[in-house]
Each structure stands twice: as C-alpha cells, then as structure tokens.
Design a protein around this motif. Structure first.
Motif, mmCIF file in Angstrom:
data_model
loop_
_atom_site.group_PDB
_atom_site.id
_atom_site.type_symbol
_atom_site.label_atom_id
_atom_site.label_comp_id
_atom_site.label_asym_id
_atom_site.label_seq_id
_atom_site.Cartn_x
_atom_site.Cartn_y
_atom_site.Cartn_z
ATOM 1 N N LEU A 8 0.720 -1.411 -0.087
ATOM 2 C CA LEU A 8 0.011 -0.076 0.024
ATOM 3 C C LEU A 8 0.857 1.333 -0.071
ATOM 4 C CD1 LEU A 8 -2.847 -1.092 2.657
ATOM 5 C CD2 LEU A 8 -3.088 -0.849 0.020
ATOM 6 N N LEU A 9 0.424 2.166 -0.981
ATOM 7 C CA LEU A 9 1.068 3.611 -0.956
ATOM 8 C C LEU A 9 0.265 4.651 -0.276
ATOM 9 C CD1 LEU A 9 2.312 3.130 -4.483
ATOM 10 C CD2 LEU A 9 3.791 3.151 -2.501
ATOM 11 N N VAL A 10 0.627 5.379 0.511
ATOM 12 C CA VAL A 10 0.037 6.630 1.150
ATOM 13 C C VAL A 10 0.437 7.689 0.746
ATOM 14 C CG1 VAL A 10 -1.146 7.516 3.318
ATOM 15 C CG2 VAL A 10 -0.689 5.004 3.086
ATOM 16 N N ILE A 11 -0.279 8.431 -0.175
ATOM 17 C CA ILE A 11 0.519 9.268 -1.180
ATOM 18 C C ILE A 11 0.261 10.766 -0.697
ATOM 19 C CG2 ILE A 11 1.233 10.221 -3.423
ATOM 20 C CD1 ILE A 11 0.564 7.387 -4.595
ATOM 21 N N GLY A 12 0.742 11.647 -0.217
ATOM 22 C CA GLY A 12 0.347 13.147 -0.166
ATOM 23 C C GLY A 12 0.225 13.915 -1.434
ATOM 24 N N ILE A 13 -0.980 14.416 -1.774
ATOM 25 C CA ILE A 13 -1.056 15.032 -3.136
ATOM 26 C C ILE A 13 -1.213 16.368 -2.855
ATOM 27 C CG2 ILE A 13 -2.085 12.696 -4.063
ATOM 28 C CD1 ILE A 13 -5.001 14.055 -3.726
ATOM 29 N N ALA A 15 -2.709 20.379 -1.502
ATOM 30 C CA ALA A 15 -3.876 20.805 -1.297
ATOM 31 C C ALA A 15 -5.050 20.908 -2.230
ATOM 32 C CB ALA A 15 -3.760 22.341 -0.693
ATOM 33 N N GLY A 16 -4.727 20.487 -3.347
ATOM 34 C CA GLY A 16 -5.560 20.521 -4.540
ATOM 35 C C GLY A 16 -5.045 21.070 -5.984
ATOM 36 N N ASP A 17 -3.944 21.453 -5.990
ATOM 37 C CA ASP A 17 -3.174 21.977 -7.407
ATOM 38 C C ASP A 17 -2.288 20.652 -7.759
ATOM 39 O OD1 ASP A 17 -1.880 22.747 -9.463
ATOM 40 O OD2 ASP A 17 -1.483 24.910 -8.411
ATOM 41 N N PRO A 18 -2.708 20.146 -9.043
ATOM 42 C CA PRO A 18 -2.181 19.124 -9.422
ATOM 43 C C PRO A 18 -0.539 19.251 -9.557
ATOM 44 C CG PRO A 18 -3.978 19.175 -10.804
ATOM 45 C CD PRO A 18 -3.926 20.326 -9.836
ATOM 46 N N ASP A 19 -0.191 20.507 -9.769
ATOM 47 C CA ASP A 19 1.175 20.959 -9.757
ATOM 48 C C ASP A 19 2.015 20.703 -8.304
ATOM 49 O OD1 ASP A 19 1.074 21.425 -12.472
ATOM 50 O OD2 ASP A 19 0.909 23.711 -12.286
ATOM 51 N N HIS A 20 1.289 20.615 -7.201
ATOM 52 C CA HIS A 20 1.760 20.558 -6.076
ATOM 53 C C HIS A 20 2.263 18.996 -5.758
ATOM 54 C CE1 HIS A 20 -0.467 24.115 -3.951
ATOM 55 N NE2 HIS A 20 0.438 24.315 -4.773
ATOM 56 N N LEU A 21 1.889 18.396 -6.646
ATOM 57 C CA LEU A 21 2.639 16.653 -6.292
ATOM 58 C C LEU A 21 4.264 16.759 -6.388
ATOM 59 C CD1 LEU A 21 -0.437 15.952 -6.821
ATOM 60 C CD2 LEU A 21 0.601 13.884 -7.807
ATOM 61 N N THR A 22 4.711 16.095 -5.667
ATOM 62 C CA THR A 22 6.294 16.022 -5.888
ATOM 63 C C THR A 22 6.658 14.886 -6.885
ATOM 64 O OG1 THR A 22 6.569 14.120 -4.175
ATOM 65 C CG2 THR A 22 6.399 16.435 -3.285
ATOM 66 N N GLN A 110 -0.018 -7.189 -5.425
ATOM 67 C CA GLN A 110 -0.338 -5.979 -6.161
ATOM 68 C C GLN A 110 -0.095 -4.736 -5.171
ATOM 69 O OE1 GLN A 110 -4.580 -6.130 -7.557
ATOM 70 N NE2 GLN A 110 -3.706 -6.750 -9.651
ATOM 71 N N CYS A 111 -0.265 -3.533 -6.117
ATOM 72 C CA CYS A 111 0.215 -2.372 -5.158
ATOM 73 C C CYS A 111 -1.099 -1.443 -5.205
ATOM 74 C CB CYS A 111 1.283 -1.652 -5.810
ATOM 75 S SG CYS A 111 1.823 -0.097 -4.943
ATOM 76 N N GLY A 112 -1.611 -1.057 -4.114
ATOM 77 C CA GLY A 112 -2.547 -0.152 -3.805
ATOM 78 C C GLY A 112 -2.248 1.131 -3.477
ATOM 79 N N ALA A 113 -3.148 2.156 -3.512
ATOM 80 C CA ALA A 113 -2.680 3.608 -3.277
ATOM 81 C C ALA A 113 -4.003 4.280 -2.659
ATOM 82 C CB ALA A 113 -2.047 4.323 -4.181
ATOM 83 N N PHE A 114 -3.667 5.155 -1.457
ATOM 84 C CA PHE A 114 -4.582 5.943 -0.845
ATOM 85 C C PHE A 114 -4.165 7.410 -1.245
ATOM 86 C CE2 PHE A 114 -5.485 2.226 1.454
ATOM 87 C CZ PHE A 114 -7.085 2.298 1.585
ATOM 88 N N LEU A 115 -4.795 8.249 -1.941
ATOM 89 C CA LEU A 115 -4.470 9.729 -2.169
ATOM 90 C C LEU A 115 -4.749 10.522 -0.969
ATOM 91 C CD1 LEU A 115 -5.175 9.709 -6.167
ATOM 92 C CD2 LEU A 115 -3.162 9.009 -4.929
ATOM 93 N N VAL A 116 -3.777 11.135 -0.298
ATOM 94 C CA VAL A 116 -4.210 11.782 0.737
ATOM 95 C C VAL A 116 -4.093 13.235 0.756
ATOM 96 C CG1 VAL A 116 -3.728 12.264 3.387
ATOM 97 C CG2 VAL A 116 -3.687 9.806 2.419
ATOM 98 N N TRP A 117 -4.910 14.267 0.975
ATOM 99 C CA TRP A 117 -4.882 15.461 0.878
ATOM 100 C C TRP A 117 -3.891 16.248 1.770
ATOM 101 C CZ3 TRP A 117 -7.067 16.965 -3.065
ATOM 102 C CH2 TRP A 117 -8.044 16.685 -3.752
ATOM 103 N N GLY A 118 -3.021 16.960 1.143
ATOM 104 C CA GLY A 118 -1.770 17.474 1.948
ATOM 105 C C GLY A 118 -0.912 16.368 2.120
ATOM 106 N N ASP A 119 -0.412 16.234 3.512
ATOM 107 C CA ASP A 119 0.576 15.475 3.973
ATOM 108 C C ASP A 119 0.025 14.255 4.800
ATOM 109 O OD1 ASP A 119 3.619 15.066 4.149
ATOM 110 O OD2 ASP A 119 2.942 14.848 6.069
ATOM 111 N N PRO A 120 0.407 13.008 4.798
ATOM 112 C CA PRO A 120 -0.453 12.041 5.402
ATOM 113 C C PRO A 120 -0.090 12.160 6.885
ATOM 114 C CG PRO A 120 0.643 11.206 3.474
ATOM 115 C CD PRO A 120 1.217 12.394 3.569
#
Length: 263
Positions: A8-13, A15-22, A110-120
């Motif tokens: 499992l991946l817990v990914i900080g995404i 605050a809402g801007d797609p450009d904010h992803l690392t 398999q690999c699953g992911a949770f997309l978390v707002w901000g930082d987990p």
C-alpha cells in the motif's frame, strides 16, 4: 494463488493543485494497480473529482479506481470525551471498510494507493487506520508513505509569508482548541479543522489572521489583516462559499502582530 504481500502507498497529493505533487508522488502513483477513494457524499463530490484531476494530469494511461462511501461521522459532540469517542467509532468503521476493500479489490502481490490531501502526517487518519488494520492480522500488507505539500505550506506560500518568525515557535492546533485561548508563549498559531469559526473567540486580542480556503484549487479564497477588522468578512465569505459549493476546507495562521524586521 500468490502468497506475496499486498503493498500500500499512502501518497500526499497536496491541497488541490495537480502541480503540487512531488516527483516522488508521481512516481509512486505510476506504480499503483488500484487507487482507493473514499467519497463523502454528493456535497463533497468535488473532492473526488479533484483526485481524478490529479490522476489524469500525471498518469500516462488508464487507471483503476475503487470508490466507496466514507462512513458517517457524528460531528455534534461538544465535549472532549464525546468528540474522542465519536472519532474512535468513525475510525473503527472506516478501518472495517478499508480492510474489506484491500482484501477484496487488491490481489496479493499488487500495489494499492490512498491519495491523501496535503501530507499524510498532518491531521489525517489514513496511517492510523492502516495501522489498526495491520494489528488485526486479517490481511497482510506492507505500507509506504510519500509526503506531500500540506495546506499549511500552501497557505504560507499563497500569502507570501513564513510560518515562523526568527527564533519563535509555531503552534499547530485544531480549531476546537482555541477555546482554551492563545498559547502562553509568543508562538504563531496555525489553525486547522475549524468548522465553527473559533477565531471569533479571540476578538480584542490584537492578532492578525492569514486565512485561506480551497487552497490550490480554482476556487481558492485568501483574506488577511487584523482579526478584529476582517473577522466579519471571513465569516460572510465562508458562509457564501459553503452555500455555493456545499463544503469548505480552510486553514489560517494567527500572529500576535504583523511581520516585523526581526522575521
């Protein structure tokens, strides 16, 4: 049947801007076989759309999303004990749901992911819930955390300020704690999860506020100034925005005086 552990991946995404992803978040997303999304009803369907916008922006091909309705949470509790019990009950039911999704929708290996707002790591329950699921021993998985840009960082960037002043601490708190008053030291205060506009309890305190809602989205709103002068404007703006969108996510920084030359 594979005996390999699920991952499992817990990914900080952000605050809402797609450009904010690392870059690390983008690489992690491209490893995922399935994305788990817990919806919050029709009123907050925009949050699900924003997640899909992030995926569309950064994934080169089709992707699989498994959606489920987030369990209802009782937010009416006023006392600390009642609030804690309500959160504990909600997290237990959320863990039940996530455990089922992982077991039924993610095959071993398999690999699953949770997309978390901000930082987990900041006011998000995902890591605690996965820890609870792991402790139950019902489903075997490994977990990896990818940090993200928090709404706190986005707030400071959009207001073009620093969170701290020279040699001074920063205090991060949920809004309900403002009822206890300002911290006794000279820290600046970042307030999150303030559903009840708790800044109103600080009238006459002389603090400045840097407030932001829907940070990183096209609906972003920013207001700053002496709290006594802008509090009513924030309340009015907040009510209008909530009526228009059906939901609001905001955060703010409280500072005992404006930024000075010692900042």
């Amino acid at each position: 049947m594979s005996t390999a552990a699920r991952h499992l991946l817990v990914i900080g995404i952000g605050a809402g801007d797609p450009d904010h992803l690392t870059l690390g978040a983008v690489r992690a997303m491209r490893r995922a076989d399935v994305f788990f999304v817990l919806g919050k009803g029709r009123e907050k369907s925009a949050l699900t759309r924003l997640r899909r916008d992030v995926l569309d922006e950064h994934l080169p091909g089709p992707y699989r999303v498994v959606e489920a309705e987030d369990p209802w949470r009782d937010r009416r509790q006023a006392s600390d004990a009642g609030y804690t019990d309500a959160v504990r009950d909600w997290r237990r039911r959320r863990a039940d749901l996530c455990a089922r999704l992982i077991r039924e929708e993610l095959a071993p290996g398999q690999c699953g992911a949770f997309l978390v707002w901000g930082d987990p790591s900041l006011y998000d329950s995902t890591l605690g819930i996965l820890e609870d699921i792991g402790a139950r021993g019902e489903v075997d998985f490994t977990c990896e955390v990818v940090p993200g840009i928090s709404s706190v960082s986005a707030l400071a960037a959009r207001h073009r300020i620093t969170l701290n002043r020279v040699g001074r601490p920063v205090h991060i708190t949920p809004g309900r704690r403002l009822a206890e008053g300002l911290p006794p030291d000279d820290s600046d205060i970042v307030v999150m999860l303030d559903a009840h506009e708790s800044f109103g309890q600080l009238a006459g305190s002389g603090v400045w506020i840097h407030w932001g809602a829907y940070l990183g989205t096209p609906d972003e709103i920013l207001i700053a100034g002496p709290l006594d002068e802008v509090a009513d404007r924030i309340r009015h703006t907040r009510a209008e925005a909530r009526a228009e969108h059906g939901w609001i996510m905001d955060t703010y920084l409280l500072r005992r005086r404006p930024e000075g030359p010692d900042a």
